[in-house]
Design a protein around this motif. Structure first.
Motif, short mmCIF file in Angstrom:
data_model
loop_
_atom_site.label_atom_id
_atom_site.label_comp_id
_atom_site.label_asym_id
_atom_site.label_seq_id
_atom_site.Cartn_x
_atom_site.Cartn_y
_atom_site.Cartn_z
N GLY A 87 14.41 28.21 34.85
CA GLY A 87 14.68 28.02 33.43
C GLY A 87 15.21 26.63 33.14
O GLY A 87 14.79 25.98 32.18
N ARG A 88 16.09 26.14 34.00
CA ARG A 88 16.66 24.80 33.80
C ARG A 88 15.61 23.72 34.06
O ARG A 88 15.59 22.69 33.37
CB ARG A 88 17.86 24.61 34.72
N LEU A 89 14.76 23.95 35.06
CA LEU A 89 13.68 22.99 35.31
C LEU A 89 12.72 22.95 34.12
O LEU A 89 12.25 21.87 33.74
CB LEU A 89 12.92 23.39 36.58
N SER A 90 12.44 24.11 33.55
CA SER A 90 11.53 24.17 32.38
C SER A 90 12.14 23.42 31.19
O SER A 90 11.44 22.68 30.49
CB SER A 90 11.26 25.62 32.00
N ASP A 91 13.43 23.63 30.97
CA ASP A 91 14.11 22.92 29.87
C ASP A 91 14.07 21.41 30.09
O ASP A 91 13.87 20.64 29.15
CB ASP A 91 15.56 23.39 29.76
N SER A 92 14.26 20.99 31.35
CA SER A 92 14.22 19.56 31.65
C SER A 92 12.82 18.99 31.48
O SER A 92 12.65 17.86 31.02
CB SER A 92 14.71 19.32 33.09
N PHE A 93 11.82 19.79 31.83
CA PHE A 93 10.43 19.32 31.69
C PHE A 93 10.06 19.15 30.21
O PHE A 93 9.18 18.34 29.89
CB PHE A 93 9.47 20.29 32.36
N LEU A 94 10.73 19.88 29.34
CA LEU A 94 10.50 19.69 27.90
C LEU A 94 10.85 18.28 27.48
O LEU A 94 10.23 17.71 26.58
CB LEU A 94 11.31 20.71 27.09
N LEU A 95 11.88 17.71 28.13
CA LEU A 95 12.24 16.31 27.83
C LEU A 95 11.11 15.38 28.23
O LEU A 95 10.77 14.45 27.47
CB LEU A 95 13.53 15.94 28.57
N ASN A 96 10.52 15.62 29.41
CA ASN A 96 9.36 14.82 29.81
C ASN A 96 8.24 14.93 28.79
O ASN A 96 7.59 13.93 28.45
CB ASN A 96 8.85 15.30 31.17
N CYS A 97 8.00 16.16 28.32
CA CYS A 97 6.92 16.39 27.35
C CYS A 97 7.20 15.69 26.03
O CYS A 97 6.29 15.13 25.41
CB CYS A 97 6.74 17.89 27.12
N LYS A 98 8.46 15.70 25.59
CA LYS A 98 8.82 15.03 24.33
C LYS A 98 8.58 13.53 24.44
O LYS A 98 8.03 12.91 23.52
CB LYS A 98 10.27 15.32 23.98
N ILE A 99 9.03 12.94 25.54
CA ILE A 99 8.82 11.50 25.74
C ILE A 99 7.32 11.19 25.77
O ILE A 99 6.86 10.22 25.17
CB ILE A 99 9.49 11.03 27.05
N PHE A 100 6.56 12.03 26.45
CA PHE A 100 5.11 11.85 26.55
C PHE A 100 4.44 11.89 25.17
O PHE A 100 3.67 10.99 24.81
CB PHE A 100 4.51 12.94 27.44
N ILE A 101 4.75 12.90 24.40
CA ILE A 101 4.10 13.09 23.09
C ILE A 101 4.46 11.97 22.13
O ILE A 101 3.59 11.38 21.46
CB ILE A 101 4.48 14.46 22.49
N ILE A 102 5.76 11.64 22.03
CA ILE A 102 6.19 10.59 21.11
C ILE A 102 5.63 9.23 21.53
O ILE A 102 5.17 8.45 20.68
CB ILE A 102 7.73 10.54 21.03
N THR A 103 5.63 8.96 22.82
CA THR A 103 5.06 7.70 23.31
C THR A 103 3.60 7.59 22.94
O THR A 103 3.12 6.55 22.47
CB THR A 103 5.21 7.59 24.83
N LEU A 104 2.86 8.68 23.12
CA LEU A 104 1.43 8.67 22.81
C LEU A 104 1.19 8.47 21.32
O LEU A 104 0.33 7.68 20.91
CB LEU A 104 0.81 9.99 23.27
N LEU A 105 1.97 9.15 20.49
CA LEU A 105 1.78 9.06 19.04
C LEU A 105 2.01 7.65 18.50
O LEU A 105 1.32 7.20 17.59
CB LEU A 105 2.73 10.04 18.33
N PHE A 106 2.97 6.94 19.08
CA PHE A 106 3.31 5.61 18.58
C PHE A 106 2.57 4.48 19.31
O PHE A 106 2.24 3.46 18.71
CB PHE A 106 4.82 5.37 18.65
N SER A 107 2.34 4.66 20.60
CA SER A 107 1.73 3.57 21.37
C SER A 107 0.24 3.41 21.08
O SER A 107 -0.28 2.28 21.15
CB SER A 107 1.94 3.79 22.87
#
Length: 219
Positions: free
Chosen positions: A9-29
């Motif tokens: 569960g904690r690994l999944s929550d942490s991976f959400l941070l990776n996903c957020k960085i990925f999505i926002i980076t893609l949207l703006f870059s």
């Protein structure tokens, strides 16, 4: 067994941070990279030189170093601007660093795709009475998207893995979380982290392959 569920569960929550960085980076870059590409192709030499120098610096230095400079730089230089406190500040700083870095890499891909279109097509469009914007959006852009999709796809997949570098400024992403458990003698969270990335990259690979087939109108 309960401990395993808690760790997952904690690994999944942490991976959400990776996903957020990925999505926002893609949207703006993606759009920012196009603007930088236009700047690097500008006929105004000072602007072209300035943009290309900036791209050269970003591409020539490690992303990890850029993260450190962007996050700690304002404080070390006694600037009036500072990042927000806590996790939100670290997340915003990491995202800004990723957006700038990937926009510069994507700009070179865009530039190569645009400059690879034969000049005869521009001339043909002008003969037909089309404006420069009409030629770009109705003739050039469609072909550019087809040409650049494979290299852009590679950058997107690289971005997924590069999000783990956010830990360098204490963003608690999945590898940082797995590292905390490995320091306690548990090795399997590290392998679980690899599975998270493999599944995500696998899904992206399928999506990108599908897009390439959909965009196979120029052969």
């Amino acid at each position: 067994m309960e401990q395993i569920y808690v760790i997952i569960g904690r690994l999944s929550d942490s991976f959400l941070l990776n996903c957020k960085i990925f999505i926002i980076t893609l949207l703006f870059s993606l759009p920012l990279g196009l603007l930088i590409a236009f700047g690097s192709m500008s006929r105004f030499r000072p602007l072209r030189w300035l943009v290309r120098t900036f791209v050269w610096i970003i591409r020539g230095t490690p992303l990890m170093l850029q993260l450190i400079i962007i996050f700690y730089g304002p404080g070390l230089l006694d600037m009036s601007f500072t990042w927000p406190n806590g996790e939100s500040g670290r997340f915003v700083a990491a995202t800004v660093a990723f957006v700038i870095n990937y926009a510069c890499y994507l700009s070179e891909i865009y530039r190569g795709g645009i400059e690879g279109i034969p000049k005869g097509q521009y001339e043909a469009g002008e003969v037909l009475g089309m404006t420069k914007s009409q030629i770009f959006f109705k003739v050039t852009l469609l072909q550019v998207v087809k040409r650049i999709l494979p290299p852009v796809g590679n950058e997107i997949i690289t971005l997924v893995k590069d999000t783990s570098l956010a830990r360098i400024i204490a963003n608690k992403e999945i590898i940082m979380m797995a590292g905390e458990y490995s320091s306690k003698g548990l090795i399997w969270p590290l392998f679980a982290t690899g599975i998270y990335f493999l599944v995500f990259v696998g899904a992206l690979t399928i999506l990108l392959d599908w897009l390439e087939k959909k965009l196979s109108y120029f052969r």
